[in-house]
Scaffold this active site. Structure first.
Site, mmCIF file in Angstrom:
data_model
loop_
_atom_site.group_PDB
_atom_site.id
_atom_site.type_symbol
_atom_site.label_atom_id
_atom_site.label_comp_id
_atom_site.label_asym_id
_atom_site.label_seq_id
_atom_site.Cartn_x
_atom_site.Cartn_y
_atom_site.Cartn_z
ATOM 1 C CB THR A 137 -6.590 11.947 8.878
ATOM 2 O OG1 THR A 137 -5.906 10.689 8.936
ATOM 3 C CG2 THR A 137 -7.742 11.860 7.888
ATOM 4 C CB THR A 193 -3.652 -1.311 5.290
ATOM 5 O OG1 THR A 193 -3.450 -0.444 6.391
ATOM 6 C CG2 THR A 193 -2.578 -1.064 4.288
ATOM 7 C CD GLU A 249 -2.717 8.323 14.974
ATOM 8 O OE1 GLU A 249 -3.587 8.804 14.236
ATOM 9 O OE2 GLU A 249 -2.977 7.607 15.960
ATOM 10 C CG ASN A 283 -4.914 7.935 18.723
ATOM 11 O OD1 ASN A 283 -5.675 7.913 17.768
ATOM 12 N ND2 ASN A 283 -3.606 7.745 18.593
ATOM 13 C CB THR A 331 -12.070 16.804 22.564
ATOM 14 O OG1 THR A 331 -10.845 16.136 22.909
ATOM 15 C CG2 THR A 331 -13.245 15.897 22.826
#
Length: 385
Positions: free
Chosen positions: A142, A179, A259, A380, A385
């Site tokens: 992802t 996880t 991230e 994040n 959006t």
């Protein structure tokens, strides 16, 4: 890397969100001894609910995964959708639907696009290729920026076998039982009566359960282990050792790919009185935004580390005996010269070794995490959006 015998797979794009790979299937030519551990989040995804039912028998033969949509918080319809996916995959592959483990990962609260997933399920058999697991490793991504793969070859009574693991995960990661998503496939068997779940749980406890990126426990966490035995029987000791090594490899790859991360942090807690104490303090340190941002900025602010140890209120540690090191450099009460060296160490290395000695016992454990950067916020703040 060697692929385990008897496994076929594919990873393709079906347009769930964009033009990247988002759908994969793994299939074994014969049924596998199987086990899995799942999230402890109170709102598990529909695939987790169905997956727990299917793995209960201890036998699986296929895994179906979609990314970009987690099928979480989608109600009874979401559960029905997961069952329907398993049913159609089973029909395509000629196996019972209960031999299929479903997984989904991605945005929460959005219904699956069944109108594009089911046609892909119907074509599953025709898309399978021997091995090919790198495609699946890509299809399950992802916000990941890279595939996460690790394997080991181990001795069997008839020669050599393989254990091969793939994983995804970069955010919403602090495991409690498993996880992220991780699939471990092997062509070895184990002696009759071996408790496969206990072996997997032990490896997970030494790896994924010692990982945190942002302290958020996902609703979709799954670690599944499938063994088809086509390369013969391995010893429990050899298998367990190789499995744990693979899980640690994948844990470190996830932490490195956190991230926005620029640094992998390997934290060693030693001198703890218990594993529970080590876990509480280890997670407190690696979950601290102040610690993570200091490491990102090359700021050897040892007060933040003291704070992170001290805020574990039910595990008080005597200050006098507490020792903290970045690499081999002492942190606590560091003088200006040492602080300069510490700053250089943090700025010049992408893998940071942090050692915290509690001096209240004999237990030692390792944990993994990453720094905290502006890019995590960017990633994040605008995820949907």
């Amino acid at each position: 890397m060697h692929m385990p015998k008897g496994f076929l797979s594919f990873g393709i794009n079906i347009g769930i969100k964009d033009d990247t790979k988002d759908f994969g299937v793994i299939y074994s030519e014969i049924p596998c001894k199987a086990t899995a551990v799942f999230t402890k989040n109170n709102f598990p995804g529909a695939p987790v609910i169905v997956g727990k039912e299917h793995v209960r028998s201890g036998v699986l033969q296929a895994i179906v995964i979609n990314s970009k949509n987690s099928n979480v918080a989608t109600g009874e319809k979401g559960i029905q959708n997961s069952r329907e996916i398993c049913k159609i995959i089973g029909e395509s592959l000629g196996i019972k639907e209960t031999l299929v483990l479903p997984s989904s990962t991605g945005v929460i609260g959005v219904p699956l696009k069944m109108e594009i997933i089911l046609p892909a399920c119907k074509k599953a058999k025709s898309l399978l290729k021997p091995g090919n697991l790198e495609e699946v490793a890509e299809a399950i991504m992802t916000t990941d920026t890279r595939k996460k793969i690790s394997s080991r070859n181990i001795k069997t009574k008839s020669g050599q076998g393989t254990i091969y693991g793939i994983a995804k995960g970069a955010g919403m990661i602090e495991p409690n039982m498993a996880t992220m998503l991780c699939y471990i496939l092997s062509d070895v068997s184990l002696p009759e009566g071996t408790d496969l779940y206990s072996i997997l749980k032990s490896s997970v406890d030494q790896s994924f359960n010692c990982l945190t990126i942002d302290s958020d426990t996902s609703t979709s966490d799954t670690v599944a282990l499938l063994c088809n035995g086509l390369s013969g029987e391995s010893s429990v000791q050899d298998f367990s050792k190789a499995l744990t090594e693979i899980c640690i490899d994948l844990t470190k790859l996830i932490a490195t790919d956190g991230e926005g991360a620029t640094k992998l942090i390997e934290l060693t807690i030693s001198g703890a009185k218990s594993e529970a104490q080590a876990r509480k303090i280890g997670k407190s340190i690696l979950n601290s935004p102040l610690v993570k941002t200091a490491i990102y900025g090359g700021d050897p602010n040892w007060g933040r580390l003291i704070m992170a140890v001290g805020k574990v209120f039910d595990e008080p540690i005597p200050f006098e005996g507490l020792q903290i090191y970045f690499g081999t450099l002492p942190v606590k009460e560091a003088n200006p010269e040492t602080l300069k060296k510490l700053s250089e160490y943090l700025k010049n290395n992408t893998e940071i070794s942090l050692n915290v000695v509690l001096n209240v016992g004999t237990i030692s454990m390792k944990f993994w995490g990453c720094d905290f950067t502006e890019k995590y916020i960017e990633e994040n703040a605008y995820y949907t959006t």
